[in-house]
Design a protein around this motif. Structure first.
Motif, PDB file in Angstrom:
ATOM      1  N   THR A 173      -8.703  -6.114   3.533  1.00 25.40           N
ATOM      2  CA  THR A 173      -8.728  -7.661   3.783  1.00 25.40           C
ATOM      3  C   THR A 173      -9.630  -8.159   2.247  1.00 25.40           C
ATOM      4  N   LEU A 174      -9.931  -6.741   1.935  1.00 22.38           N
ATOM      5  CA  LEU A 174     -10.375  -7.268  -0.535  1.00 22.38           C
ATOM      6  C   LEU A 174      -9.325  -7.151  -0.585  1.00 22.38           C
ATOM      7  N   LYS A 175      -8.392  -6.474  -0.513  1.00 21.65           N
ATOM      8  CA  LYS A 175      -6.849  -6.931  -0.960  1.00 21.65           C
ATOM      9  C   LYS A 175      -5.646  -7.562  -0.781  1.00 21.65           C
ATOM     10  N   THR A 176      -5.663  -7.994   0.344  1.00 20.17           N
ATOM     11  CA  THR A 176      -4.551  -8.158   0.945  1.00 20.17           C
ATOM     12  C   THR A 176      -5.106  -8.789   2.471  1.00 20.17           C
ATOM     13  N   THR A 177      -4.116  -9.413   2.685  1.00 21.08           N
ATOM     14  CA  THR A 177      -3.009 -10.067   4.471  1.00 21.08           C
ATOM     15  C   THR A 177      -2.948  -9.653   5.682  1.00 21.08           C
ATOM     16  N   VAL A 197       0.153   4.843  16.855  1.00 14.41           N
ATOM     17  CA  VAL A 197      -0.433   4.051  15.390  1.00 14.41           C
ATOM     18  C   VAL A 197      -0.342   3.213  14.698  1.00 14.41           C
ATOM     19  N   VAL A 198      -2.019   2.341  14.335  1.00 16.54           N
ATOM     20  CA  VAL A 198      -2.658   1.492  13.975  1.00 16.54           C
ATOM     21  C   VAL A 198      -2.999   1.319  12.963  1.00 16.54           C
ATOM     22  N   LEU A 199      -2.414   0.433  12.496  1.00 25.01           N
ATOM     23  CA  LEU A 199      -3.243  -0.274  10.943  1.00 25.01           C
ATOM     24  C   LEU A 199      -4.815  -1.399  10.709  1.00 25.01           C
ATOM     25  N   ARG A 200      -5.825  -1.000  10.029  1.00 26.57           N
ATOM     26  CA  ARG A 200      -6.390  -1.765   9.263  1.00 26.57           C
ATOM     27  C   ARG A 200      -6.648  -2.657   8.188  1.00 26.57           C
ATOM     28  N   VAL A 201      -6.329  -3.632   8.736  1.00 26.25           N
ATOM     29  CA  VAL A 201      -5.281  -4.324   7.017  1.00 26.25           C
ATOM     30  C   VAL A 201      -6.905  -4.058   6.609  1.00 26.25           C
ATOM     31  N   ALA A 244       1.776   0.390  -0.003  1.00 27.98           N
ATOM     32  CA  ALA A 244       0.787  -0.193  -0.002  1.00 27.98           C
ATOM     33  C   ALA A 244      -0.418   0.311   1.012  1.00 27.98           C
ATOM     34  N   PHE A 245       0.210   2.029   0.704  1.00 28.89           N
ATOM     35  CA  PHE A 245      -1.384   2.723   1.468  1.00 28.89           C
ATOM     36  C   PHE A 245      -1.610   3.163  -0.203  1.00 28.89           C
ATOM     37  N   LYS A 246      -0.873   3.175  -1.115  1.00 34.46           N
ATOM     38  CA  LYS A 246      -1.660   4.115  -2.504  1.00 34.46           C
ATOM     39  C   LYS A 246      -2.641   3.038  -3.035  1.00 34.46           C
ATOM     40  N   LYS A 247      -1.475   1.409  -2.776  1.00 26.28           N
ATOM     41  CA  LYS A 247      -2.970   0.613  -3.317  1.00 26.28           C
ATOM     42  C   LYS A 247      -3.767  -0.370  -2.018  1.00 26.28           C
ATOM     43  N   GLY A 248      -4.213   1.074  -0.922  1.00 24.71           N
ATOM     44  CA  GLY A 248      -5.556   0.688  -0.465  1.00 24.71           C
ATOM     45  C   GLY A 248      -4.711  -0.727   0.590  1.00 24.71           C
ATOM     46  N   PHE A 249      -3.832  -0.876   0.884  1.00 25.26           N
ATOM     47  CA  PHE A 249      -3.568  -2.634   1.886  1.00 25.26           C
ATOM     48  C   PHE A 249      -3.934  -1.605   2.911  1.00 25.26           C
ATOM     49  N   PHE A 250      -3.970  -0.572   3.273  1.00 29.16           N
ATOM     50  CA  PHE A 250      -4.719  -0.732   4.591  1.00 29.16           C
ATOM     51  C   PHE A 250      -5.436   0.775   4.801  1.00 29.16           C
ATOM     52  N   GLU A 251      -5.237   1.095   6.242  1.00 35.60           N
ATOM     53  CA  GLU A 251      -6.342   2.798   7.135  1.00 35.60           C
ATOM     54  C   GLU A 251      -5.682   2.243   8.082  1.00 35.60           C
ATOM     55  N   VAL A 252      -5.242   3.530   7.802  1.00 32.50           N
ATOM     56  CA  VAL A 252      -4.898   4.038   9.709  1.00 32.50           C
ATOM     57  C   VAL A 252      -5.729   4.275  10.541  1.00 32.50           C
ATOM     58  N   GLN A 253      -6.458   3.340  11.539  1.00 33.36           N
ATOM     59  CA  GLN A 253      -8.175   3.454  12.756  1.00 33.36           C
ATOM     60  C   GLN A 253      -7.814   2.803  13.666  1.00 33.36           C
ATOM     61  N   ASP A 254      -7.646   3.658  14.879  1.00 34.53           N
ATOM     62  CA  ASP A 254      -7.074   2.991  16.438  1.00 34.53           C
ATOM     63  C   ASP A 254      -8.301   2.264  16.955  1.00 34.53           C
ATOM     64  N   GLY A 255      -7.476   1.178  17.187  1.00 33.52           N
ATOM     65  CA  GLY A 255      -7.934  -0.212  17.719  1.00 33.52           C
ATOM     66  C   GLY A 255      -9.418   0.087  17.676  1.00 33.52           C
ATOM     67  N   SER A 256      -9.847   0.607  18.775  1.00 37.17           N
ATOM     68  CA  SER A 256     -11.133   0.799  19.000  1.00 37.17           C
ATOM     69  C   SER A 256     -11.895   1.276  18.285  1.00 37.17           C
ATOM     70  N   SER A 257     -11.841   2.030  17.751  1.00 35.95           N
ATOM     71  CA  SER A 257     -12.650   2.591  16.298  1.00 35.95           C
ATOM     72  C   SER A 257     -12.772   0.972  14.952  1.00 35.95           C
ATOM     73  N   GLN A 258     -11.561   0.517  15.139  1.00 32.47           N
ATOM     74  CA  GLN A 258     -11.658  -1.045  14.616  1.00 32.47           C
ATOM     75  C   GLN A 258     -13.347  -2.078  15.186  1.00 32.47           C
TER      76      GLN A 258
END
Length: 404
Positions: A158-162, A152-156, A200-214
């Protein structure tokens, strides 16, 4: 590990739906997880992971169990017996497991481990096709990697957090993450858990997105203030990444032939705080023609066989047909030819797929560059990602530039 009757019953029901009715595994698992409110996270994890495991290894387990499709309920219990035996789980004294030949199962497993298409559980045609395109050795390594469970990989966002803030917030919830080398916005979960229920998810701090897709949005080389078109946006994982890279400045036109996917993107964009995205449904050639020579950047995340993402969609192995791959290659060529006209002189385009087949990837790009539609473009660079080398999904991306 002990087997529990109600969890096994749920798994059997789910597998019958997936194998005999052709229902998508993710949809079936979603329904199963709502089946009993008393189930804890471990129970739900057992049902989801066992279901996916048996889908992934269907051919191998069916050969060992000596059962054929369409499967009866007893056949599916036999598959579970094979799965449990090979996992070293003691079979309970239930009628479904009477006379299970445990020793024979292990012997047949050893025997089939010498035949790649059975050992790695793929259809004959797929084994032949990919071995021909990638080479025997490379395909053997790749298919083994595509049978591993995806991280499970998250993409931070950056519009909302670091990255640091998100990591700390998740740590407070006992969710440990680690940074991923060469993936500036990625965090990998150290243990699988449901992150969608977190604030954190509900506030839009990240999406779940595979490393290759990023890697795809990065590859497009966008800058704040540009006009960017994401032509096959779907529900918008890469669109949202583009919005973050552009710092919400400029304009992103997200297009797709499916309106319901763009509605989902609209909802996700609101959560992510991405305000520079405009949705357009491709319901004729008009929306495309209106954008001819207008875009600084165009992303074509083309429809494909999905052979690079079998780790997360193991049922695709059994749904995919060779005729579909022939058809999708024609579609890819048409899309590249038509959508590339949206790039303005000096602009750039990325053609990407989540396939590992050269015929869907570099061959398409070569063909395009020698065609009438591609004569004004030059090849800049490409990236081929294989699962066994990266630990992520199999992906391909090529960056092309339109001459000034």
């Amino acid at each position: 590990m002990r087997l529990h009757r109600n969890l096994c019953f749920a798994t059997v029901d789910g597998l019958l739906q997936i194998f005999n009715e052709g229902t998508y595994a993710d949809k079936v698992v979603q329904q199963l997880l709502k089946r009993d409110k008393r189930w804890g996270s471990r129970d739900r994890a057992f049902v989801a992971e066992t279901t996916y495991d048996i889908v992934r290894w269907k051919r191998l387990y069916a050969e060992i169990a000596e059962v054929k499709e369409p499967f009866s309920r007893d056949d599916v219990w036999r598959l579970i017996a094979v799965w449990a035996t090979l996992k070293g789980i003691k079979l309970p004294d239930w009628k479904y497991f009477e006379n299970t030949p445990t020793r024979k199962i292990k012997g047949r497993f050893d025997e089939f481990s010498k035949i790649r298409k059975i050992k790695e559980s793929v259809p004959d045609w797929m084994d032949e096709l990919v071995a021909k395109e990638l080479g025997e050795n490379l395909w053997s390594k790749e298919v083994a990697a595509l049978n591993l469970q995806a991280d499970v990989v998250l993409r931070v966002n950056t519009l909302k957090t670091t990255k640091e803030k998100l990591q700390a917030e998740l740590f407070d919830l006992d969710i440990e993450t680690e940074e991923v080398k060469n993936h500036p916005d990625a965090l990998r979960l150290k243990e699988r858990t449901n992150v969608f229920t977190t604030d954190a998810f509900k506030k839009g701090f990240f999406e779940v997105q595979d490393g290759s897709s990023q890697k795809v949005a990065e590859f497009l080389d966008v800058q704040p203030g540009m006009k960017v078109v994401d032509t096959c946006a779907g529900a918008g994982g890469k669109t949202l990444h583009l919005a973050a890279l552009m710092e919400n400045k400029g304009q992103i036109v997200a297009m797709d032939i499916y309106e319901n996917k763009l509605k989902e993107l609209k909802r996700r964009a609101k959560r992510a705080g991405a305000h520079n995205i405009e949705m357009r449904v491709i319901d004729s050639t008009k929306p495309i023609k209106k954008l001819y020579d207008k875009a600084d950047r165009v992303l074509i995340d083309a429809p494909c066989s999905g052979l690079g993402v079998l780790r997360r969609n193991p049922d695709a192995k059994w749904k995919l047909q060779p005729e579909f791959i022939d058809k999708i290659k024609e579609t890819q060529a048409q899309i590249l030819s038509s959508y590339s006209r949206m790039v303005k002189p000096g602009g750039k385009i990325v053609y990407a797929t989540c396939s590992i087949l050269p015929s869907e990837n570099q061959d398409q790009v070569k063909h395009f560059l020698t065609s009438e539609a591609g004569k004004d473009f030059t090849f800049v660079k490409e990236k081929k990602i294989l699962s066994h080398e990266s630990g992520f999904d199999g992906f391909y991306m090529a960056l092309l530039e339109k001459k000034k």
